[in-house]
Design an enzyme around this catalytic site. Structure first.
Site, mmCIF file in Angstrom:
data_model
loop_
_atom_site.group_PDB
_atom_site.id
_atom_site.type_symbol
_atom_site.label_atom_id
_atom_site.label_comp_id
_atom_site.label_asym_id
_atom_site.label_seq_id
_atom_site.Cartn_x
_atom_site.Cartn_y
_atom_site.Cartn_z
ATOM 1 N N TYR A 141 62.329 60.437 43.516
ATOM 2 C CA TYR A 141 62.233 59.976 44.906
ATOM 3 C C TYR A 141 61.214 60.805 45.664
ATOM 4 O O TYR A 141 60.339 60.259 46.355
ATOM 5 C CB TYR A 141 63.600 60.057 45.581
ATOM 6 C CG TYR A 141 63.587 59.600 47.031
ATOM 7 C CD1 TYR A 141 63.615 58.250 47.347
ATOM 8 C CD2 TYR A 141 63.543 60.522 48.076
ATOM 9 C CE1 TYR A 141 63.606 57.820 48.668
ATOM 10 C CE2 TYR A 141 63.532 60.106 49.394
ATOM 11 C CZ TYR A 141 63.556 58.758 49.694
ATOM 12 O OH TYR A 141 63.536 58.350 51.002
ATOM 13 N N LYS A 145 57.618 59.399 47.233
ATOM 14 C CA LYS A 145 57.320 59.489 48.656
ATOM 15 C C LYS A 145 56.101 60.379 48.907
ATOM 16 O O LYS A 145 55.326 60.131 49.847
ATOM 17 C CB LYS A 145 58.537 60.019 49.419
ATOM 18 C CG LYS A 145 59.670 59.011 49.527
ATOM 19 C CD LYS A 145 59.267 57.783 50.348
ATOM 20 C CE LYS A 145 60.444 56.881 50.637
ATOM 21 N NZ LYS A 145 60.084 55.724 51.501
#
Length: 233
Positions: A141, A145
């Site tokens: 994650y 990002k």
């Protein structure tokens, strides 16, 4: 700077959490029309929003949405996933799935809608990042990002000459389904949405929506041990 009043906006992931709050605030600020996308458009609950089916990682789905929404002037890439696959132990397919949604998804949507926004006289792009863009504690994650943050910075340079301004929204924990298991301070979706739209209207390059995000961003100039105490052990 971009005026929200009278604009036509598309919000990906517009049926819940930050996306739902964005849709509501956009109408409160006088947006003419808001397309709210979701995998299942029946989950879009705002009475004035135009539900639109969209799977951001599927180019055919993105193309179909772009064909429907030819009047968009502001694009908000909010849809995302949280797989948090471990780089050493998780299946590589899980890492790839995170990037398909959080990096390639916004890229597909942006590439489809930039010509539309340009034809409509220019406008704005907002990409929703995370404090994890700068803090590698959430595995795939965080990496996805961070990659989206870099994509946004590049797009800002590419789109400025085409009359499209770009804002990146960074935020920590928000009181949504995504952070339901987190025990700690959380921002409200409404607060995050309000700050994001203020950023669009003021032409901000970045919006840092909470104290944690501001602290982490400031710490990027320090030695990595300042952000990762376990390294100093």
């Amino acid at each position: 700077m971009t005026r929200i009043e009278g604009s036509v906006v598309l919000v990906t992931g517009g049926s819940r959490g930050i996306g739902r709050a964005l849709v509501a605030d956009l109408y409160e600020r006088g947006a003419k029309k808001v397309y709210a996308t979701a995998r299942d458009p029946r989950t879009v609950t705002h009475p004035d929003a135009i539900p639109l089916a969209l799977e951001v990682s599927d180019p055919a789905s993105v193309a179909a949405a772009a064909e429907r929404a030819q009047d968009v002037t502001i694009l908000i890439n909010n849809a995302g996933a949280s797989v948090n696959a471990n780089f050493l132990d998780s299946p590589v397919e899980d890492v790839r799935r995170e990037f398909e949604t959080n990096f390639y998804g916004p890229l597909f949507v942006t590439r489809a809608f930039v010509p539309i926004i340009e034809r409509n006289g220019g406008g704005h792009l907002l990409n929703v990042h995370s404090v994890a863009s700068w803090l590698g504690i959430l595995n795939s994650y965080s990496a996805s990002k961070a990659a989206l943050w870099s994509q946004t910075n590049s797009l800002r340079l590419d789109l400025k000459p085409r009359g499209i301004d770009v804002t990146g929204l960074h935020v920590g924990y928000v009181d949504t389904d995504l952070a339901a298991g987190v025990d700690g301070p959380k921002s409200t979706p409404e607060s995050v949405a309000s700050q994001a739209l203020d950023g669009i209207e003021s032409g901000a390059f970045e919006v840092l929506a909470d104290d944690l995000t501001r602290q982490v961003k400031a710490g990027l100039a320090a030695d990595p041990a300042a952000l990762y105490p376990q390294l100093a052990a």
